[in-house]
Scaffold this motif. Structure first.
Motif, PDB file in Angstrom:
ATOM      1  N   SER A  52       0.849  -1.192   0.000  1.00  0.00           N
ATOM      2  CA  SER A  52       0.000   0.000   0.000  1.00  0.00           C
ATOM      3  C   SER A  52       0.884   1.241   0.000  1.00  0.00           C
ATOM      4  CB  SER A  52      -0.930   0.009   1.222  1.00  0.00           C
ATOM      5  OG  SER A  52      -0.191  -0.084   2.419  1.00  0.00           O
ATOM      6  N   LEU A  53       0.267   2.372  -0.281  1.00  0.00           N
ATOM      7  CA  LEU A  53       1.003   3.638  -0.314  1.00  0.00           C
ATOM      8  C   LEU A  53       0.453   4.579   0.741  1.00  0.00           C
ATOM      9  CD1 LEU A  53       3.127   5.475  -1.664  1.00  0.00           C
ATOM     10  CD2 LEU A  53       1.328   6.245  -3.231  1.00  0.00           C
ATOM     11  N   ALA A  54       1.335   5.046   1.616  1.00  0.00           N
ATOM     12  CA  ALA A  54       0.968   6.054   2.606  1.00  0.00           C
ATOM     13  C   ALA A  54       0.988   7.424   1.940  1.00  0.00           C
ATOM     14  CB  ALA A  54       1.934   6.017   3.784  1.00  0.00           C
ATOM     15  N   GLN A  55      -0.061   8.177   2.117  1.00  0.00           N
ATOM     16  CA  GLN A  55      -0.177   9.480   1.455  1.00  0.00           C
ATOM     17  C   GLN A  55       0.918  10.447   1.875  1.00  0.00           C
ATOM     18  OE1 GLN A  55      -3.974  11.444   2.034  1.00  0.00           O
ATOM     19  NE2 GLN A  55      -3.905  12.362   0.009  1.00  0.00           N
ATOM     20  N   TRP A  56       1.491  10.231   3.063  1.00  0.00           N
ATOM     21  CA  TRP A  56       2.557  11.119   3.517  1.00  0.00           C
ATOM     22  C   TRP A  56       3.747  11.076   2.563  1.00  0.00           C
ATOM     23  CZ3 TRP A  56       2.754  15.280   6.143  1.00  0.00           C
ATOM     24  CH2 TRP A  56       3.979  15.792   6.588  1.00  0.00           C
ATOM     25  N   SER A  57       3.920   9.981   1.833  1.00  0.00           N
ATOM     26  CA  SER A  57       5.007   9.898   0.850  1.00  0.00           C
ATOM     27  C   SER A  57       4.876  10.981  -0.215  1.00  0.00           C
ATOM     28  CB  SER A  57       4.992   8.522   0.166  1.00  0.00           C
ATOM     29  OG  SER A  57       5.250   7.482   1.073  1.00  0.00           O
ATOM     30  N   GLY A 301      -0.959  -8.854   6.140  1.00  0.00           N
ATOM     31  CA  GLY A 301      -1.754  -7.759   5.582  1.00  0.00           C
ATOM     32  C   GLY A 301      -0.923  -6.826   4.722  1.00  0.00           C
ATOM     33  N   TYR A 302      -1.379  -5.584   4.622  1.00  0.00           N
ATOM     34  CA  TYR A 302      -0.679  -4.582   3.828  1.00  0.00           C
ATOM     35  C   TYR A 302       0.506  -4.003   4.599  1.00  0.00           C
ATOM     36  CZ  TYR A 302      -4.185  -4.166   0.106  1.00  0.00           C
ATOM     37  OH  TYR A 302      -5.008  -4.402  -0.973  1.00  0.00           O
ATOM     38  N   ILE A 303       1.560  -3.708   3.865  1.00  0.00           N
ATOM     39  CA  ILE A 303       2.674  -2.915   4.390  1.00  0.00           C
ATOM     40  C   ILE A 303       2.724  -1.629   3.570  1.00  0.00           C
ATOM     41  CG2 ILE A 303       5.171  -2.752   4.693  1.00  0.00           C
ATOM     42  CD1 ILE A 303       5.266  -5.692   5.255  1.00  0.00           C
ATOM     43  N   GLY A 304       2.649  -0.499   4.264  1.00  0.00           N
ATOM     44  CA  GLY A 304       2.566   0.780   3.572  1.00  0.00           C
ATOM     45  C   GLY A 304       3.926   1.411   3.325  1.00  0.00           C
ATOM     46  N   VAL A 305       4.143   1.859   2.110  1.00  0.00           N
ATOM     47  CA  VAL A 305       5.366   2.570   1.750  1.00  0.00           C
ATOM     48  C   VAL A 305       5.257   4.016   2.232  1.00  0.00           C
ATOM     49  CG1 VAL A 305       6.680   3.523  -0.184  1.00  0.00           C
ATOM     50  CG2 VAL A 305       5.941   1.129  -0.225  1.00  0.00           C
ATOM     51  N   GLU A 306       6.214   4.436   3.065  1.00  0.00           N
ATOM     52  CA  GLU A 306       6.218   5.810   3.569  1.00  0.00           C
ATOM     53  C   GLU A 306       7.622   6.396   3.423  1.00  0.00           C
ATOM     54  OE1 GLU A 306       3.870   8.095   7.018  1.00  0.00           O
ATOM     55  OE2 GLU A 306       5.298   6.618   7.769  1.00  0.00           O
ATOM     56  N   PHE A 307       7.854   7.024   2.296  1.00  0.00           N
ATOM     57  CA  PHE A 307       9.158   7.613   1.993  1.00  0.00           C
ATOM     58  C   PHE A 307       9.239   9.029   2.539  1.00  0.00           C
ATOM     59  CE2 PHE A 307      11.669  10.248  -1.033  1.00  0.00           C
ATOM     60  CZ  PHE A 307      12.920   9.756  -0.704  1.00  0.00           C
ATOM     61  N   GLU A 308      10.324   9.331   3.255  1.00  0.00           N
ATOM     62  CA  GLU A 308      10.512  10.658   3.848  1.00  0.00           C
ATOM     63  C   GLU A 308      11.847  11.287   3.459  1.00  0.00           C
ATOM     64  OE1 GLU A 308      10.042  11.029   8.027  1.00  0.00           O
ATOM     65  OE2 GLU A 308       7.876  10.849   7.970  1.00  0.00           O
ATOM     66  N   GLY A 309      12.510  10.740   2.461  1.00  0.00           N
ATOM     67  CA  GLY A 309      13.840  11.214   2.108  1.00  0.00           C
ATOM     68  C   GLY A 309      13.871  12.585   1.474  1.00  0.00           C
ATOM     69  N   GLU A 310      15.085  13.166   1.471  1.00  0.00           N
ATOM     70  CA  GLU A 310      15.301  14.501   0.912  1.00  0.00           C
ATOM     71  C   GLU A 310      16.201  14.473  -0.320  1.00  0.00           C
ATOM     72  OE1 GLU A 310      13.928  17.212   2.154  1.00  0.00           O
ATOM     73  OE2 GLU A 310      13.072  16.356   3.984  1.00  0.00           O
ATOM     74  N   ASP A 311      16.961  13.405  -0.495  1.00  0.00           N
ATOM     75  CA  ASP A 311      18.010  13.386  -1.513  1.00  0.00           C
ATOM     76  C   ASP A 311      17.523  13.043  -2.923  1.00  0.00           C
ATOM     77  OD1 ASP A 311      19.753  13.991   0.509  1.00  0.00           O
ATOM     78  OD2 ASP A 311      20.382  11.920   0.832  1.00  0.00           O
ATOM     79  N   ILE A 312      16.387  12.371  -3.020  1.00  0.00           N
ATOM     80  CA  ILE A 312      15.842  12.003  -4.327  1.00  0.00           C
ATOM     81  C   ILE A 312      14.378  12.411  -4.387  1.00  0.00           C
ATOM     82  CG2 ILE A 312      17.445  10.105  -4.771  1.00  0.00           C
ATOM     83  CD1 ILE A 312      15.355   8.157  -3.746  1.00  0.00           C
ATOM     84  N   SER A 313      13.813  12.391  -5.580  1.00  0.00           N
ATOM     85  CA  SER A 313      12.418  12.795  -5.747  1.00  0.00           C
ATOM     86  C   SER A 313      11.488  11.819  -5.047  1.00  0.00           C
ATOM     87  CB  SER A 313      12.066  12.859  -7.233  1.00  0.00           C
ATOM     88  OG  SER A 313      12.047  11.555  -7.804  1.00  0.00           O
ATOM     89  N   TYR A 314      10.287  12.297  -4.751  1.00  0.00           N
ATOM     90  CA  TYR A 314       9.323  11.436  -4.070  1.00  0.00           C
ATOM     91  C   TYR A 314       8.998  10.204  -4.894  1.00  0.00           C
ATOM     92  CZ  TYR A 314       5.478  12.878  -7.154  1.00  0.00           C
ATOM     93  OH  TYR A 314       4.669  13.079  -8.247  1.00  0.00           O
ATOM     94  N   SER A 315       8.909  10.358  -6.221  1.00  0.00           N
ATOM     95  CA  SER A 315       8.548   9.216  -7.064  1.00  0.00           C
ATOM     96  C   SER A 315       9.655   8.156  -7.059  1.00  0.00           C
ATOM     97  CB  SER A 315       8.255   9.670  -8.497  1.00  0.00           C
ATOM     98  OG  SER A 315       9.369  10.348  -9.052  1.00  0.00           O
ATOM     99  N   LYS A 316      10.913   8.612  -7.118  1.00  0.00           N
ATOM    100  CA  LYS A 316      12.032   7.663  -7.066  1.00  0.00           C
ATOM    101  C   LYS A 316      12.119   7.014  -5.688  1.00  0.00           C
ATOM    102  CE  LYS A 316      14.999   9.739 -10.619  1.00  0.00           C
ATOM    103  NZ  LYS A 316      16.304  10.399 -10.881  1.00  0.00           N
ATOM    104  N   GLY A 317      11.858   7.781  -4.653  1.00  0.00           N
ATOM    105  CA  GLY A 317      11.909   7.241  -3.303  1.00  0.00           C
ATOM    106  C   GLY A 317      10.825   6.209  -3.051  1.00  0.00           C
ATOM    107  N   ILE A 318       9.623   6.498  -3.533  1.00  0.00           N
ATOM    108  CA  ILE A 318       8.514   5.547  -3.384  1.00  0.00           C
ATOM    109  C   ILE A 318       8.833   4.258  -4.135  1.00  0.00           C
ATOM    110  CG2 ILE A 318       6.109   5.098  -4.033  1.00  0.00           C
ATOM    111  CD1 ILE A 318       5.586   8.110  -3.494  1.00  0.00           C
ATOM    112  N   THR A 319       9.303   4.406  -5.370  1.00  0.00           N
ATOM    113  CA  THR A 319       9.637   3.229  -6.178  1.00  0.00           C
ATOM    114  C   THR A 319      10.767   2.424  -5.551  1.00  0.00           C
ATOM    115  OG1 THR A 319       8.917   4.348  -8.202  1.00  0.00           O
ATOM    116  CG2 THR A 319      10.376   2.452  -8.463  1.00  0.00           C
ATOM    117  N   ALA A 320      11.782   3.120  -5.044  1.00  0.00           N
ATOM    118  CA  ALA A 320      12.909   2.433  -4.415  1.00  0.00           C
ATOM    119  C   ALA A 320      12.464   1.655  -3.176  1.00  0.00           C
ATOM    120  CB  ALA A 320      13.996   3.438  -4.041  1.00  0.00           C
ATOM    121  N   THR A 321      11.564   2.235  -2.402  1.00  0.00           N
ATOM    122  CA  THR A 321      11.052   1.559  -1.211  1.00  0.00           C
ATOM    123  C   THR A 321      10.218   0.343  -1.589  1.00  0.00           C
ATOM    124  OG1 THR A 321      10.921   3.733  -0.142  1.00  0.00           O
ATOM    125  CG2 THR A 321       9.848   1.896   0.976  1.00  0.00           C
ATOM    126  N   LYS A 322       9.378   0.526  -2.588  1.00  0.00           N
ATOM    127  CA  LYS A 322       8.546  -0.584  -3.067  1.00  0.00           C
ATOM    128  C   LYS A 322       9.417  -1.720  -3.589  1.00  0.00           C
ATOM    129  CE  LYS A 322       5.114  -1.618  -6.645  1.00  0.00           C
ATOM    130  NZ  LYS A 322       4.457  -1.098  -7.861  1.00  0.00           N
TER     131      LYS A 322
END
Length: 332
Positions: A52-57, A301-322
């Motif tokens: 799942s995707l956490a909206q905070w990402s 159950g679901y595990i939510g991706v919650e990216f909070e990094g600063e060094d890369i874009s949110y889309s790259k961070g979400i994809t990297a976490t996934k």
């Protein structure tokens, strides 16, 4: 049979032979492509958990005005997620400032539900912030915070979410904090129980990240619909200057021990991430070790991706976490 007839028969035979061989090769090619396609199917299908995707990402593009929070379901679907976890703070201000807050809430919830159904994503939970501290000593303020959270319980029920996530901020005294938390959670969980909604506590800093204390709270409430939302990264007990956020962490609860102790009460899991090395591994969190703890607890159950990094874009961070979750999970 004359020579001319033999030549004609030979030509026919060769044509049939060529057609047969070509067809056989094509069948083999098609079979190979089918096998290749099967092998390239997203390996998340065979994991013990769902993604799942956490909206905070998405908080950066939302705050920057690049992404409308109403489009969350569409964005999550585009990125390959089957479930979504909302942040109420992205909608609360508009609701509060409306001439008719109840009507605005209904309008927003109707839209969110319609779009989640349109994009075939499952509404999982609401992360509730800014509705008052549930662990304060003043019972009047604490009870008002409980009341403030009830509208989000109703919202969760309408959207089909299984839970709301709350924070336990308030007293800095461990015993007071524990008693206040038990009181507020019992009241809120009793209301939520009637709606078929869980109330989950996240390790979100200060005493809520002291997992030994949090376990005592869970045992004190002792209700089936009151549980935890273990977050891989939120184990800071104290920050410089007594700040709640942003400042450097100076004391932390052991993260792997914390996840293990929270898992018996977990009804959701949050995979926090910050930065990644050249191999795609998270720099401060051992995802394989974390997932082994989660799996050992019997969670599926679901595990939510919650990216909070600063060094890369949110889309790259979400994809990297996934990708890291899929990689680490497939190795277990």
């Amino acid at each position: 049979m004359n020579l001319k007839s033999l030549k004609i028969l030979s030509i026919i035979f060769l044509a049939l032979f060529y057609t047969s061989v070509t067809s056989c090769k094509q069948d083999k090619k098609n079979n190979s492509e089918d096998i290749l396609n099967e092998n390239s199917t997203t390996s998340s299908d065979s994991l013990f958990f769902k993604l799942s995707l956490a909206q905070w990402s998405l908080h950066k593009p939302i705050y920057d005005g690049e992404l409308d929070p109403m489009d969350f379901a569409e964005k999550a679907s585009e990125m390959g997620f089957g479930g979504i976890e909302y942040v109420t703070g992205f909608y609360a201000e508009e609701i509060k400032n409306a001439q008719d807050p109840d009507a605005k809430m209904k309008q927003i919830l109707d839209t969110l539900k319609t779009r989640s159904e349109r994009h075939n994503v499952e509404n999982l939970l609401l992360m509730v912030d800014g509705e008052g501290d549930l662990a304060v000593n003043d019972s009047v303020i604490r009870n008002q915070a409980v009341e403030n959270h009830k509208k989000w319980v109703n919202a969760a029920q309408f959207l089909g979410c299984h839970s709301i996530r709350v924070n336990l901020f308030g007293s800095d005294d461990p015993e007071e904090w524990k008693n206040n938390s038990i009181d507020a959670l019992t009241k809120l969980s009793t209301y939520a129980e009637e709606k078929g909604v869980n109330v989950l506590v996240e390790n979100h800093g200060y005493l809520s990240s002291d997992i030994d204390l949090l376990v005592e709270v869970m045992q004190g409430v002792n209700m089936e619909n009151c549980g935890t939302l273990p977050d891989f990264g939120n184990f800071c007990l104290k920050r410089e200057g007594g700040e709640r956020w942003s400042a450097k962490c100076v004391e932390e609860f052991p993260k792997y021990e914390g996840i293990k102790k929270m898992m018996p009460y977990a009804k959701a899991v949050s995979a926090k991430s910050y930065t990644f090395d050249e191999n795609g591994n998270e720099n401060v969190i051992d995802y394989k070790k974390m997932l082994q703890i989660v799996k050992n607890a019997g969670y599926n159950g679901y595990i939510g991706v919650e990216f909070e990094g600063e060094d890369i874009s949110y889309s790259k961070g979400i994809t990297a976490t996934k990708d890291l979750l899929i990689k680490a999970g497939s190795e277990l």
